[in-house]
Design an enzyme around this catalytic site. Structure first.
Site, mmCIF file in Angstrom:
data_model
loop_
_atom_site.group_PDB
_atom_site.id
_atom_site.type_symbol
_atom_site.label_atom_id
_atom_site.label_comp_id
_atom_site.label_asym_id
_atom_site.label_seq_id
_atom_site.Cartn_x
_atom_site.Cartn_y
_atom_site.Cartn_z
ATOM 1 N N TYR A 103 0.762 -1.446 0.063
ATOM 2 C CA TYR A 103 -0.166 -0.341 -0.458
ATOM 3 C C TYR A 103 1.152 1.077 0.089
ATOM 4 O O TYR A 103 0.351 2.202 -0.003
ATOM 5 C CB TYR A 103 -1.231 -0.615 1.482
ATOM 6 C CG TYR A 103 -2.234 -0.774 1.074
ATOM 7 C CD1 TYR A 103 -2.144 -1.606 0.209
ATOM 8 C CD2 TYR A 103 -2.762 -1.491 2.449
ATOM 9 C CE1 TYR A 103 -3.535 -2.803 0.142
ATOM 10 C CE2 TYR A 103 -3.364 -2.224 1.854
ATOM 11 C CZ TYR A 103 -4.000 -3.050 0.866
ATOM 12 O OH TYR A 103 -4.916 -3.620 0.637
ATOM 13 N N LYS A 145 3.247 -15.767 1.467
ATOM 14 C CA LYS A 145 3.467 -16.176 0.337
ATOM 15 C C LYS A 145 4.937 -16.413 -0.479
ATOM 16 O O LYS A 145 5.570 -15.492 -0.883
ATOM 17 C CB LYS A 145 2.647 -15.405 -0.767
ATOM 18 C CG LYS A 145 0.808 -15.497 -0.589
ATOM 19 C CD LYS A 145 0.377 -16.321 -1.371
ATOM 20 C CE LYS A 145 0.393 -17.180 -2.253
ATOM 21 N NZ LYS A 145 -0.421 -17.833 -2.946
ATOM 22 N N ASP A 165 -2.794 -17.657 1.525
ATOM 23 C CA ASP A 165 -4.748 -18.560 0.651
ATOM 24 C C ASP A 165 -4.825 -19.279 1.092
ATOM 25 O O ASP A 165 -5.393 -19.720 1.706
ATOM 26 C CB ASP A 165 -4.037 -18.958 -0.913
ATOM 27 C CG ASP A 165 -2.533 -19.663 -1.509
ATOM 28 O OD1 ASP A 165 -1.395 -19.701 -0.165
ATOM 29 O OD2 ASP A 165 -2.516 -20.229 -3.024
ATOM 30 N N ASP A 219 -5.292 -7.677 5.438
ATOM 31 C CA ASP A 219 -6.316 -6.098 5.243
ATOM 32 C C ASP A 219 -7.883 -7.380 4.933
ATOM 33 O O ASP A 219 -8.874 -6.976 5.391
ATOM 34 C CB ASP A 219 -6.220 -5.528 4.273
ATOM 35 C CG ASP A 219 -6.992 -4.495 3.789
ATOM 36 O OD1 ASP A 219 -7.864 -4.135 4.639
ATOM 37 O OD2 ASP A 219 -7.772 -3.354 2.982
ATOM 38 N N ASP A 248 -10.857 -8.787 7.495
ATOM 39 C CA ASP A 248 -12.568 -9.163 7.052
ATOM 40 C C ASP A 248 -13.255 -10.176 6.818
ATOM 41 O O ASP A 248 -14.314 -10.311 7.160
ATOM 42 C CB ASP A 248 -12.119 -8.422 5.188
ATOM 43 C CG ASP A 248 -12.422 -6.485 6.032
ATOM 44 O OD1 ASP A 248 -11.683 -6.083 6.724
ATOM 45 O OD2 ASP A 248 -12.739 -6.085 4.667
#
Ligand code: NAD
Length: 369
Positions: free
Chosen positions: A140, A191, A224, A248, A252
């Site tokens: 970000y 990852k 993942d 992020d 959620d």
């Protein structure tokens, strides 16, 4: 010694839910604690007053306070204000200037609300996990970050995922320290199979663990696979530590395991001060300003009240008080007290924002007897 708390209620339902937090603070002040509360503006209301989403004077107060408690910012009234002074800019400046690199998002399932989860009751009953997300680095913020015109009718969009060792070390330390006062387990997610930043993340977390936190149980999972496990068997996790982007998304996902947006608190912490050991900290509900219900007394104040419980735990070293407040919320829910967002398909009678706050204070009082 009094605790200095800066309250930035913000816009929309922010002031309504914060009004109920103030009742709770009043109860603790009447029962042996000492909070000195100062109110100020952030978001759209600050723009209306000063032309800025957070003024320099407010930032000074935030830097000096023991903790900042924020309601919510934004709303349609400010949709057309210049980008640099939009309400969210106030929130971003607070996070940046206080250097809040660790975002804590608990996902705790209250038994009385287990049927609100998108998963079956047995998968979420008793769920209590904490996602620790790196908040100030990663993709970000990394440079270059741009859309290039390639001159051949094509454009190229670039975001840069970048992490330095120290950024991974400090977020890993926060996760390990929090795990020690929970179930002593950390799962680190990245990852490393396809990203160099994931390789470094994995190495650094492993090293920090070996050097300073070998007593904590550490596991690693590809992010993942972590997302899949969060919805398959979420109770396997205690603390999850991950980067800005994966955090992020995963936070959620975890949030929805527990039901309503009106129930979710969060904390953002900075580095410990060298002299006092105190971390800069901002506590806020996950939800926004909910303009669709603002001013109607319908908002659920629990997310904001539980954010104050996090402040008790992480800024004021008052874990017992936090436990007591969380138990009061649990009791009120078990008694069937519900704001509209917690009614579900079978309906029932909703209480107002203020009645929910009163019920929680009454439960605190009962618990103290
Ligand atoms: P929102 O979280 O404000 O609302 C989403 C839905 O959830 C709405 O239907 C709302 O009524 C409901 N809801 C939210 N909180 C609730 C509560 N405490 N009790 C009962 N119901 C609740 O998200 P949105 O509608 O996407 O955004 C509205 C405004 O809030 C926008 O201006 C957005 O930019 C801003 N926002 C601010 C923050 C923040 O301050 N941290 C976060 C998200 C959105």
């Amino acid at each position: 010694m009094a605790h200095d708390l800066l309250i930035l209620a913000g816009d929309g339902i922010g002031p309504e839910v914060m009004g109920e937090v103030k009742k709770v603070i009043g109860w603790f002040n009447a029962n042996g604690m000492a909070f000195e509360v100062e109110d100020d503006l952030v978001g759209g209301c600050a723009y209306d007053a000063h032309g800025q989403a957070v003024s320099d004077a407010t930032m000074d107060k935030a830097l000096k306070a023991d903790a900042v408690l924020l309601g919510a910012v934004g709303g349609p009234k400010w949709d057309k204000v210049p980008y640099e002074v939009r309400p969210e800019a106030g929130l971003l400046r607070l996070r940046k200037d206080l250097e809040l690199f660790a975002n804590l998002r608990p996902a705790k399932c209250f038994d009385a609300l287990a049927d609100f989860s998108s998963l079956k009751r047995e998968l979420v009953e008793g769920l209590d996990i904490l996602i620790v997300r790196e908040l100030t680095g990663g993709v970000y913020f990394g440079e270059p970050k741009e859309i290039r015109d390639l001159g051949n009718g094509q454009k190229r969009a670039i975001d840069t995922q970048v992490y330095d060792t120290y950024e991974i070390e400090r977020i890993a330390s926060v996760a390990f320290e929090l795990a020690r006062v929970r179930q002593n387990r950390v799962c680190s997610m990245e990852k490393r199979n396809v990203m160099r930043s994931g390789v470094l993340w994995n190495e650094v977390v492993t090293q920090v663990h070996k050097d300073r936190y070998a007593d904590v149980q550490l596991s690693h999972m590809l992010a993942d696979a972590g997302g899949m496990q969060l919805v398959r068997a979420p109770k396997q996790f205690d603390v999850i530590v991950t980067d800005n982007l994966f955090g992020d998304m995963l936070s959620d996902v975890a949030a929805m395991l527990t039901g309503s947006l009106g129930m979710l608190p969060s904390a953002s912490l900075g580095a410990p001060d060298a002299a006092t050991g105190r971390r800069k900290a901002l506590y806020e509900p996950v939800h926004g300003s909910a303009p669709d219900i603002a001013g109607q007394g319908k908002a659920n104040p629990i997310a904001c009240i539980l954010s104050f419980a996090m402040a008790l735990r992480y800024s004021f070293n008052a874990g017992d008080a936090a436990d007591r407040l969380e138990a009061a919320v649990e009791k009120v829910l078990a008694d069937g007290v519900r704001t509209g967002d917690l009614l579900g398909p079978q309906g029932g009678t909703a209480v107002s924002t203020s009645q929910m706050g009163d019920a929680i204070v009454a439960a605190l009082e009962d618990g103290a007897r």
